[in-house]
Design a protein around this motif. Structure first.
Motif, PDB file in Angstrom:
ATOM      1  N   THR A 103       0.831  -1.207   0.000  1.00 43.77           N
ATOM      2  CA  THR A 103       0.000   0.000   0.000  1.00 43.77           C
ATOM      3  C   THR A 103       0.863   1.253   0.000  1.00 43.77           C
ATOM      4  N   VAL A 104       1.931   1.234   0.789  1.00 43.76           N
ATOM      5  CA  VAL A 104       2.847   2.378   0.817  1.00 43.76           C
ATOM      6  C   VAL A 104       3.453   2.599  -0.565  1.00 43.76           C
ATOM      7  N   SER A 105       3.831   1.513  -1.245  1.00 42.49           N
ATOM      8  CA  SER A 105       4.414   1.667  -2.583  1.00 42.49           C
ATOM      9  C   SER A 105       3.400   2.281  -3.542  1.00 42.49           C
ATOM     10  N   CYS A 106       2.126   1.920  -3.400  1.00 39.34           N
ATOM     11  CA  CYS A 106       1.083   2.485  -4.258  1.00 39.34           C
ATOM     12  C   CYS A 106       0.834   3.961  -3.940  1.00 39.34           C
ATOM     13  N   ALA A 107       1.124   4.357  -2.704  1.00 42.00           N
ATOM     14  CA  ALA A 107       0.904   5.751  -2.294  1.00 42.00           C
ATOM     15  C   ALA A 107       1.964   6.695  -2.851  1.00 42.00           C
ATOM     16  N   VAL A 108       3.111   6.142  -3.234  1.00 45.65           N
ATOM     17  CA  VAL A 108       4.209   6.970  -3.772  1.00 45.65           C
ATOM     18  C   VAL A 108       4.677   6.357  -5.086  1.00 45.65           C
ATOM     19  N   PRO A 109       3.833   6.294  -6.111  1.00 46.01           N
ATOM     20  CA  PRO A 109       4.133   5.510  -7.322  1.00 46.01           C
ATOM     21  C   PRO A 109       5.365   5.966  -8.081  1.00 46.01           C
ATOM     22  N   GLY A 110       5.788   7.206  -7.935  1.00 44.69           N
ATOM     23  CA  GLY A 110       6.964   7.666  -8.665  1.00 44.69           C
ATOM     24  C   GLY A 110       8.259   7.501  -7.897  1.00 44.69           C
ATOM     25  N   LEU A 111       8.204   6.908  -6.722  1.00 45.68           N
ATOM     26  CA  LEU A 111       9.373   6.813  -5.846  1.00 45.68           C
ATOM     27  C   LEU A 111       9.808   5.368  -5.695  1.00 45.68           C
ATOM     28  N   THR A 112      11.101   5.132  -5.740  1.00 44.89           N
ATOM     29  CA  THR A 112      11.631   3.813  -5.416  1.00 44.89           C
ATOM     30  C   THR A 112      11.717   3.703  -3.896  1.00 44.89           C
ATOM     31  N   VAL A 113      10.984   2.766  -3.339  1.00 42.33           N
ATOM     32  CA  VAL A 113      10.881   2.601  -1.889  1.00 42.33           C
ATOM     33  C   VAL A 113      11.927   1.588  -1.431  1.00 42.33           C
ATOM     34  N   THR A 114      12.413   1.747  -0.209  1.00 46.07           N
ATOM     35  CA  THR A 114      13.323   0.775   0.387  1.00 46.07           C
ATOM     36  C   THR A 114      12.549  -0.055   1.402  1.00 46.07           C
ATOM     37  N   TYR A 115      12.658  -1.368   1.262  1.00 48.93           N
ATOM     38  CA  TYR A 115      11.873  -2.294   2.072  1.00 48.93           C
ATOM     39  C   TYR A 115      12.779  -3.116   2.982  1.00 48.93           C
ATOM     40  N   SER A 116      12.310  -3.345   4.192  1.00 44.96           N
ATOM     41  CA  SER A 116      12.961  -4.329   5.047  1.00 44.96           C
ATOM     42  C   SER A 116      12.680  -5.721   4.492  1.00 44.96           C
ATOM     43  N   VAL A 117      13.673  -6.583   4.444  1.00 43.45           N
ATOM     44  CA  VAL A 117      13.453  -7.943   3.960  1.00 43.45           C
ATOM     45  C   VAL A 117      12.393  -8.645   4.802  1.00 43.45           C
ATOM     46  N   GLY A 118      12.411  -8.407   6.115  1.00 42.43           N
ATOM     47  CA  GLY A 118      11.338  -8.898   6.966  1.00 42.43           C
ATOM     48  C   GLY A 118      11.362 -10.396   7.178  1.00 42.43           C
ATOM     49  N   ASP A 119      10.169 -10.977   7.211  1.00 38.75           N
ATOM     50  CA  ASP A 119      10.000 -12.356   7.647  1.00 38.75           C
ATOM     51  C   ASP A 119       9.340 -13.157   6.530  1.00 38.75           C
ATOM     52  N   ARG A 166      12.876 -12.581  14.899  1.00 43.63           N
ATOM     53  CA  ARG A 166      12.255 -11.325  14.509  1.00 43.63           C
ATOM     54  C   ARG A 166      12.887 -10.119  15.204  1.00 43.63           C
ATOM     55  N   VAL A 167      14.006 -10.357  15.850  1.00 41.67           N
ATOM     56  CA  VAL A 167      14.793  -9.269  16.444  1.00 41.67           C
ATOM     57  C   VAL A 167      16.205  -9.364  15.868  1.00 41.67           C
ATOM     58  N   PRO A 168      16.362  -9.107  14.576  1.00 37.00           N
ATOM     59  CA  PRO A 168      17.639  -9.381  13.904  1.00 37.00           C
ATOM     60  C   PRO A 168      18.735  -8.402  14.317  1.00 37.00           C
ATOM     61  N   VAL A 169      19.944  -8.928  14.441  1.00 42.04           N
ATOM     62  CA  VAL A 169      21.107  -8.067  14.702  1.00 42.04           C
ATOM     63  C   VAL A 169      21.724  -7.600  13.386  1.00 42.04           C
ATOM     64  N   VAL A 170      21.281  -8.177  12.281  1.00 49.97           N
ATOM     65  CA  VAL A 170      21.646  -7.719  10.943  1.00 49.97           C
ATOM     66  C   VAL A 170      20.350  -7.353  10.224  1.00 49.97           C
ATOM     67  N   GLU A 171      20.202  -6.090   9.874  1.00 54.67           N
ATOM     68  CA  GLU A 171      19.000  -5.632   9.188  1.00 54.67           C
ATOM     69  C   GLU A 171      19.279  -5.587   7.688  1.00 54.67           C
ATOM     70  N   ARG A 172      18.347  -6.110   6.914  1.00 55.56           N
ATOM     71  CA  ARG A 172      18.541  -6.247   5.472  1.00 55.56           C
ATOM     72  C   ARG A 172      17.433  -5.511   4.729  1.00 55.56           C
ATOM     73  N   PHE A 173      17.813  -4.844   3.649  1.00 60.77           N
ATOM     74  CA  PHE A 173      16.873  -4.018   2.900  1.00 60.77           C
ATOM     75  C   PHE A 173      17.091  -4.212   1.398  1.00 60.77           C
ATOM     76  N   PHE A 174      16.037  -3.914   0.636  1.00 64.65           N
ATOM     77  CA  PHE A 174      16.139  -3.895  -0.819  1.00 64.65           C
ATOM     78  C   PHE A 174      15.258  -2.777  -1.348  1.00 64.65           C
ATOM     79  N   ALA A 175      15.606  -2.276  -2.508  1.00 68.67           N
ATOM     80  CA  ALA A 175      14.831  -1.211  -3.144  1.00 68.67           C
ATOM     81  C   ALA A 175      14.047  -1.789  -4.305  1.00 68.67           C
ATOM     82  N   ALA A 176      12.841  -1.250  -4.516  1.00 67.56           N
ATOM     83  CA  ALA A 176      11.994  -1.720  -5.620  1.00 67.56           C
ATOM     84  C   ALA A 176      11.017  -0.624  -5.994  1.00 67.56           C
TER      85      ALA A 176
END
Length: 409
Positions: A103-119, A166-176
């Motif tokens: 939903t956040v990505s749809c709210a900013v359609p012209g922006l490349t968002v950075t996402y937490s890899v998550g679970d 779910r409490v990672p000591v290494v945080e991982r992200f990707f852009a899309a």
């Protein structure tokens, strides 16, 4: 322009985005909490511990059922175009976080968002950025959860439960971008209507595995039915990659697809003769009507309708040489419905675990059908998806031919 962290729950900032607080230590960060619509600014110059403390009043350890915001609501909360947005992965296994990230990505359609890899134990996302925390930063995470979200350490709501992983000591992200976000969200939503937010989410038109599986399935059908035997019914045809193969071999195929988005694409592809992944948009085919839509020059002899397995069994108005239930018995259907289908032959294809858990126990307890053949259509394989953003294990496909007891095989 603001730096924004948009999370479903306030504690998610501590769980997944502490390195972003460090990255922007000298900038204000706006945090948006999707569950409640609340927002708070974390001022520059404060320590990560002090910044997280400002989020403590927004932690709500209760349920996980509040209505999720629309893209328009999120855009309103942003109050203008942000410089950066960080949020949940659209492929997070926790589906409400995935939907909020999408939903956040749809709210900013012209922006490349950075996402937490998550679970997600099933789909591995390739990170573009990896941030290892210091011991002191890990302590900040632990302290915040213990002090302000301790109830979540024993939550009975699976998606809210805070576990060690779910409490990672290494945080991982990707852009899309939004198109990639659509594809990731469609994959994780594969058993719901949102699977159709992306064209060809399972990459039938791009994947070597899927092409081999579909080719093998079409060849299997031809061994058990010829076009001269009469029409066949393909239940849950999605966007029609198997339909296209069978129509090309001269079969009269009645394809059914309850999902309106997939059905519109399927109808459009019947008319144009194209396959999945060709950019035919939802709505480009027929209107979303209740009746069957015939194919024309593209796929002669094929038609599509919105019927579900339940509809077909209830009406019994589609007699066929065979019914094809190909990779579609994942929706808790009652297999006793097969008894009412107006055919003496049903071809089922599923991954082996689902066959073992669902189909074989049912077969052992009934006397209407007998197994005429079992075979492997495609072995499991690892495959990259979404242009290399992620990879997963394609689970393979095994086929069963069922013939009605007493009928000619």
């Amino acid at each position: 322009m603001a730096v924004v962290i948009a999370v479903l729950h306030a504690e998610d900032v501590a769980l997944e985005f502490v390195s972003v607080l460090r990255r922007h230590a000298d900038r204000d960060i706006r945090v948006i909490v999707g569950q409640s619509g609340a927002g708070v600014t974390l001022p520059a110059g404060l320590s990560p511990r002090e910044r997280l403390r400002l989020l403590a009043p927004l932690v709500e350890p209760g349920g996980n059922t509040a209505a999720l915001p629309s893209p328009e609501e999120v855009a309103g909360w942003l109050d203008g175009p942000p410089a950066e947005v960080w949020t949940h992965s659209p492929a997070d296994h926790r589906i409400r976080r995935a939907r909020f990230g999408w939903t956040v990505s749809c709210a900013v359609p012209g922006l490349t968002v950075t996402y937490s890899v998550g679970d997600n134990p099933f789909l591995q996302t390739v990170p573009g950025e990896v941030a290892a925390l210091t011991g002191a930063e890990a302590d900040i995470k632990i302290d915040f959860i213990n002090r302000h979200a301790g109830e979540l350490l024993r939550s009975r709501v699976a998606d809210r439960l805070v576990t060690t992983d779910r409490v990672p000591v290494v945080e991982r992200f990707f852009a899309a971008d939004v198109t990639q976000a659509n594809r990731l969200y469609a994959l994780i939503s594969s058993l719901g209507d949102d699977a159709a937010v992306a064209d060809d989410p399972w990459e039938f038109g791009r994947s070597a595995y899927e092409a081999d599986r579909l080719d093998a399935t079409a060849a299997w059908v031809t061994r058990w039915c010829s076009p001269d035997d009469g029409p066949i019914v393909e239940v849950g045809a999605c966007e029609g990659e198997l339909t296209r193969r069978l129509a090309g071999k001269g079969y009269a195929v009645h394809a059914t697809e309850p999902n309106a988005g997939f059905r519109a694409r399927l109808a459009g592809r019947m008319r144009t003769g194209t396959g999945s992944g060709t950019g035919v948009e939802a709505g480009a085919g027929s209107p979303d009507t209740a009746g069957a839509v015939p194919g024309v020059a593209g796929w002669p002899g094929a038609e599509v309708s919105p019927d579900s397995l339940e509809d077909l069994a209830a009406r019994r108005d589609r007699p066929a040489a065979a019914y094809l239930l190909i990779e579609m018995l994942y929706y808790d259907q009652d297999l006793a419905l097969l008894d009412a289908l107006p055919t003496d032959r049903v071809l089922i294809a599923l991954e082996s675990g689902r066959l073992n858990d669902l189909v074989w126990p049912w077969l052992r307890g009934q006397s209407v059908w007998r197994v005429a053949e079992r075979l492997e259509l495609a072995p499991p394989t690892l495959e990259s998806v979404c242009d290399g953003l992620a990879y997963l294990r394609k689970r393979g496909s095994r086929g069963l031919v069922l013939t009605r007891a007493g009928a000619a095989g």
